[in-house]
Design an enzyme around this catalytic site. Structure first.
Site, short mmCIF file in Angstrom:
data_model
loop_
_atom_site.label_atom_id
_atom_site.label_comp_id
_atom_site.label_asym_id
_atom_site.label_seq_id
_atom_site.Cartn_x
_atom_site.Cartn_y
_atom_site.Cartn_z
N HIS A 1 1.97 11.06 0.95
CA HIS A 1 2.81 10.66 2.09
C HIS A 1 4.29 10.96 1.87
CE1 HIS A 1 -0.73 8.65 3.66
NE2 HIS A 1 -0.87 8.03 2.51
N GLU B 1 0.52 7.87 -3.50
CA GLU B 1 1.31 7.54 -2.31
C GLU B 1 2.48 8.50 -2.14
OE1 GLU B 1 0.66 5.37 0.20
OE2 GLU B 1 -1.28 5.16 -0.78
N HIS C 1 0.86 -1.19 0.00
CA HIS C 1 0.00 0.00 0.00
C HIS C 1 0.89 1.24 0.00
CE1 HIS C 1 -3.73 2.24 1.84
NE2 HIS C 1 -3.21 2.87 0.83
#
EC number: 4.6.1.19
Length: 239
Positions: free
Chosen positions: A115, A111, A51
């Site tokens: 992040h 992602e 993930h």
């Protein structure tokens, strides 16, 4: 690329010091998150998939989307251009979007933007002089893959006699005990209803995300799976 930081500095979350190129803050509680997608199935039947790698603050809160100016697109091209085609090849097997949600590229872009841009040790000012644009994102993707390879969740569960099944149910504590026996730390387990579909492995970091030392720690809190009746369903090619 090298951060020049080494791995002898302070461990993230060990002090309230501000973030630098060699001390990850405020997001010093780092999660390597994995999916187990069965409907539609993604990835190999005998492996979890990636993930992401998330920088939570030490108290469990978090920031997202920290630098829109570095929301890179075309991650495949970026990796290929900077000599990371092996990493890209691995990502195409193990870092997969739910086809209903979009392409793999879209997941990777998300992602990184959501992040990756929040790591203090991955600011562009931390890169060696003359680094190509996006080098810090390449380093991020390479590190996520490297860390994921040290966390063979499927293998660990099956080593402990726990296999995917459409009928067997497990308690939360039995699953975490099995994983602790293999990994030495307890992850957090997340479910869709009572179906196990995500796992969070937690770390503190010494040095930089680029080439620092990730020290495994047990999850500071449980995931959202129920305490019993949990199913780890097989991937059945339900495409």
């Amino acid at each position: 690329i090298s951060s020049g930081c080494g791995t002898t500095g302070a461990l993230s979350c060990s002090s309230n010091a501000k973030g630098t190129c060699c001390f990850e803050a405020p997001g010093g509680l780092i999660l390597q998150t994995q999916f187990w997608d069965t409907s539609p199935e993604t990835g190999p039947t005998d492996s979890w998939t990636i993930h992401g790698l998330w920088p939570d603050n030490c108290d469990g809160s978090f920031s997202e989307d920290c630098d829109p100016s570095r929301d890179y697109t075309g991650i495949s091209s970026l990796l290929t251009a900077q000599g990371a085609s092996d990493t890209l090849q691995f990502m195409n097997q193990f870092w997969l979007n739910d086809p209903d949600d979009g392409s793999n590229e879209e997941l990777w872009e998300h992602e990184w933007a959501t992040h990756g841009t929040c790591y203090s040790t991955l600011q562009t000012s931390c890169l060696p002089e003359g680094s190509p644009k996006g080098a810090e994102a390449v380093a991020f993707f390479e590190q996520v893959v490297t860390l994921f390879k040290t966390l063979p969740t499927y293998e660990w569960l099956t080593n402990q006699g726990i296999k995917p099944s459409s009928s067997t149910t497990h308690t939360y504590s039995a699953l975490t005990a099995a994983l602790e026996a293999e990994a030495g730390v307890i992850p957090a387990l997340n479910c869709d209803g009572s179906d196990l579909d995500e796992i969070y492995w937690y770390f503190h970091l010494r040095g930089s995300v680029i080439d620092g030392e990730f020290e495994p720690i047990s999850a500071p809190e449980k995931g959202d799976c129920p305490s019993s009746g949990i199913k780890w369903l097989p991937k059945n090619n339900e495409k």
